[in-house]
Design a protein around this motif. Sequence first.
Motif, PDB file in Angstrom:
ATOM      1  N   LEU A 160       0.817  -1.221   0.000  1.00 32.36           N
ATOM      2  CA  LEU A 160       0.000   0.000   0.000  1.00 32.36           C
ATOM      3  C   LEU A 160       0.848   1.269   0.000  1.00 32.36           C
ATOM      4  N   CYS A 161       2.158   1.134   0.316  1.00 33.25           N
ATOM      5  CA  CYS A 161       2.948   2.358   0.438  1.00 33.25           C
ATOM      6  C   CYS A 161       3.521   2.817  -0.898  1.00 33.25           C
ATOM      7  N   LEU A 162       3.364   2.031  -1.956  1.00 32.77           N
ATOM      8  CA  LEU A 162       3.965   2.396  -3.246  1.00 32.77           C
ATOM      9  C   LEU A 162       3.407   3.728  -3.758  1.00 32.77           C
ATOM     10  N   LYS A 163       2.081   3.863  -3.726  1.00 31.01           N
ATOM     11  CA  LYS A 163       1.441   5.087  -4.235  1.00 31.01           C
ATOM     12  C   LYS A 163       1.843   6.316  -3.402  1.00 31.01           C
ATOM     13  N   PRO A 164       1.741   6.240  -2.032  1.00 27.12           N
ATOM     14  CA  PRO A 164       2.191   7.399  -1.234  1.00 27.12           C
ATOM     15  C   PRO A 164       3.666   7.750  -1.447  1.00 27.12           C
ATOM     16  N   LEU A 165       4.534   6.725  -1.638  1.00 27.24           N
ATOM     17  CA  LEU A 165       5.959   7.002  -1.873  1.00 27.24           C
ATOM     18  C   LEU A 165       6.157   7.730  -3.201  1.00 27.24           C
ATOM     19  N   LYS A 166       5.431   7.290  -4.240  1.00 24.99           N
ATOM     20  CA  LYS A 166       5.564   7.940  -5.559  1.00 24.99           C
ATOM     21  C   LYS A 166       5.095   9.398  -5.472  1.00 24.99           C
ATOM     22  N   ARG A 167       3.978   9.607  -4.770  1.00 28.58           N
ATOM     23  CA  ARG A 167       3.457  10.983  -4.620  1.00 28.58           C
ATOM     24  C   ARG A 167       4.447  11.842  -3.824  1.00 28.58           C
ATOM     25  N   ALA A 168       5.012  11.276  -2.750  1.00 30.56           N
ATOM     26  CA  ALA A 168       5.968  12.025  -1.923  1.00 30.56           C
ATOM     27  C   ALA A 168       7.210  12.397  -2.733  1.00 30.56           C
ATOM     28  N   VAL A 169       7.671  11.475  -3.588  1.00 32.03           N
ATOM     29  CA  VAL A 169       8.851  11.749  -4.428  1.00 32.03           C
ATOM     30  C   VAL A 169       8.530  12.852  -5.442  1.00 32.03           C
ATOM     31  N   GLU A 170       7.323  12.836  -6.009  1.00 33.71           N
ATOM     32  CA  GLU A 170       6.920  13.901  -6.954  1.00 33.71           C
ATOM     33  C   GLU A 170       6.895  15.268  -6.266  1.00 33.71           C
ATOM     34  N   LEU A 171       6.390  15.287  -5.022  1.00 34.91           N
ATOM     35  CA  LEU A 171       6.273  16.565  -4.302  1.00 34.91           C
ATOM     36  C   LEU A 171       7.586  17.014  -3.654  1.00 34.91           C
ATOM     37  N   ASN A 172       8.520  16.070  -3.479  1.00 36.25           N
ATOM     38  CA  ASN A 172       9.828  16.378  -2.862  1.00 36.25           C
ATOM     39  C   ASN A 172      10.952  15.917  -3.789  1.00 36.25           C
ATOM     40  N   PRO A 173      11.071  16.538  -4.978  1.00 36.45           N
ATOM     41  CA  PRO A 173      12.028  16.016  -5.980  1.00 36.45           C
ATOM     42  C   PRO A 173      13.486  16.013  -5.525  1.00 36.45           C
ATOM     43  N   PHE A 198      16.358  10.554   0.096  1.00 34.43           N
ATOM     44  CA  PHE A 198      16.009   9.518   1.078  1.00 34.43           C
ATOM     45  C   PHE A 198      14.697   8.846   0.662  1.00 34.43           C
ATOM     46  N   LEU A 199      13.705   9.665   0.265  1.00 36.71           N
ATOM     47  CA  LEU A 199      12.424   9.119  -0.203  1.00 36.71           C
ATOM     48  C   LEU A 199      12.607   8.311  -1.486  1.00 36.71           C
ATOM     49  N   MET A 200      13.485   8.789  -2.376  1.00 34.02           N
ATOM     50  CA  MET A 200      13.736   8.059  -3.635  1.00 34.02           C
ATOM     51  C   MET A 200      14.316   6.671  -3.345  1.00 34.02           C
ATOM     52  N   ALA A 201      15.179   6.604  -2.327  1.00 30.83           N
ATOM     53  CA  ALA A 201      15.786   5.311  -1.969  1.00 30.83           C
ATOM     54  C   ALA A 201      14.738   4.352  -1.404  1.00 30.83           C
ATOM     55  N   LEU A 202      13.820   4.882  -0.563  1.00 27.47           N
ATOM     56  CA  LEU A 202      12.751   4.027  -0.018  1.00 27.47           C
ATOM     57  C   LEU A 202      11.857   3.510  -1.147  1.00 27.47           C
ATOM     58  N   LEU A 203      11.555   4.390  -2.114  1.00 25.88           N
ATOM     59  CA  LEU A 203      10.727   3.976  -3.260  1.00 25.88           C
ATOM     60  C   LEU A 203      11.453   2.880  -4.046  1.00 25.88           C
ATOM     61  N   ALA A 204      12.770   3.042  -4.237  1.00 27.58           N
ATOM     62  CA  ALA A 204      13.557   2.031  -4.959  1.00 27.58           C
ATOM     63  C   ALA A 204      13.510   0.683  -4.241  1.00 27.58           C
ATOM     64  N   LEU A 205      13.646   0.707  -2.905  1.00 24.25           N
ATOM     65  CA  LEU A 205      13.609  -0.551  -2.126  1.00 24.25           C
ATOM     66  C   LEU A 205      12.235  -1.208  -2.216  1.00 24.25           C
ATOM     67  N   LYS A 206      11.178  -0.398  -2.217  1.00 20.97           N
ATOM     68  CA  LYS A 206       9.824  -0.965  -2.318  1.00 20.97           C
ATOM     69  C   LYS A 206       9.622  -1.598  -3.694  1.00 20.97           C
ATOM     70  N   LEU A 207      10.116  -0.929  -4.738  1.00 24.95           N
ATOM     71  CA  LEU A 207      10.023  -1.500  -6.101  1.00 24.95           C
ATOM     72  C   LEU A 207      10.821  -2.804  -6.176  1.00 24.95           C
ATOM     73  N   GLN A 208      11.973  -2.836  -5.504  1.00 22.60           N
ATOM     74  CA  GLN A 208      12.787  -4.057  -5.459  1.00 22.60           C
ATOM     75  C   GLN A 208      12.008  -5.180  -4.765  1.00 22.60           C
TER      76      GLN A 208
END
Length: 480
Positions: free
Chosen positions: A199-212, A216-226
């Motif tokens: 469930l956190c994939l969508k919030p992480l993507k939105r957070a990365v868009e809003l905090n380019p 740190f957020l980009m790394a968490l998104l990468a780990l979730k995609l992994q």
Amino acid sequence: MSAISKNSLKSSLLQLECHFTWTLLKQDVDLGNLEETIDDQIEFLTESNITNYNLLSYVCHLKNSNEEALRNLQKAEEVVQKNHPDEIARRSLVTWGNYAWVYYHMGRYEEAQTYVSKVENSCKKLSSTAQLKIQLPEIYAEQGWALLKFGAKYYTRAKNCFENALKNEPKNPEFNAGYAIAMYRLENFSQRQCEDVALCLKPLKRAVELNPKDTFLMALLALKLQDLNRVDEGEKYIEEAMQKTPDLPYFLRYAAKFYRRKGEADKALEILKKALAVTPKSAFLHHQLGLCYRTKLFQLKKTTRYPPQEQVKELIRLSIFHFNTAIDEKPKFFSACTDLANMYAEGRRYEEAEETFQKASQINILSYDDKQELYYHYGNFQLFHMKSESEAIKYYIEGLKIEKDSYARNKCRNALEKLLERRIQRGLGDATDFGTLGFFHNLNGEKHEAIECYEKAIALDPDNEGYLSALCELRLSISS
């Protein structure tokens, strides 16, 4: 101050929104390590310094350093004046609440009352209905960040705080970041409890868009995609983030984790050493370094029939060194403790392995799945290193007795079943083994298999009251 006015002061203090009223319990964290983490974040993540100074003041109070707590609150005020000169009251409510509490604990009641009055006057100006409490999104968010720092049992409350903050400001970058991090942490915790969610994939993507700029957020998104086997997509985020902040330790630690999990231990080691040069005392980094050397050891053993002993010894030595350093920096670091114990066993240093397992068992902030994990690893240690099947069975059962689902409990269940069946096939199965297998099947709700096992146990030990009683209860439960 009279007893009456002191009581009314305490009553006012309890109504304030600040760290002292958010039920952040010192027994749930390692205070020394938390203080160090906040110090590092103040140095490297300057945009969150008001929040960090406020939290640090509370941690100092918990460590009985009230003067130091006041110094940190002063620093929080300086940051507010510098960054938010037009919103001083709105941005200072938590700071002033903490001031009031620290002064109260120092017995300086007049000053405590002064800060209570400051909060009260500001709340009245900000809202016609508010007295000592006002539901501002910034305060919800600050509470959320504090809760995240206090560990897994606070993650759901943290998520709720960020949700409340977002109701008023759905596009606020900071609130979205907090919500995504809380969801990511909660999900990692849930996965340990066998609840597979993404469930956190969508919030992480939105957070990365809003905090380019937030790598740190980009790394968490990468780990979730992994986690979701979308490794190439994840790696693109890691590479992009590496261009943006090649020296930020908070990003590098997770980039290294990404490459280690991808099987590229050397690349991970290179990144970790770079991060360690910036934050040499980081328990997280030392633990990750230990895991990398362990990965290299297992890769060497897997790919080489007769691995060079000098190389094996050196990888074990390096792994042990970094796990030990992680524990020195953070004594309640549970996974580093079990990893160290297992590595001592790998190096045939059995006494030290035993000592480390005992040390892990005495950590007072273990969750139920930590305890299950400990019983699983200790059972394996008894089975594979101490060559004691009976002790291994005993500890796998202890893990199963904690009747809450988790990956660790499943590992105990599978290990126990395999070991008992192997003993029975080898003709070593005695009444105890059949009785244990009966207990195991009963725990799993497999009543017919449990009855069969208890019957075999009773055939070998006819007077055993435990087996007779269990069999009787099972038959009754089936007939009813």
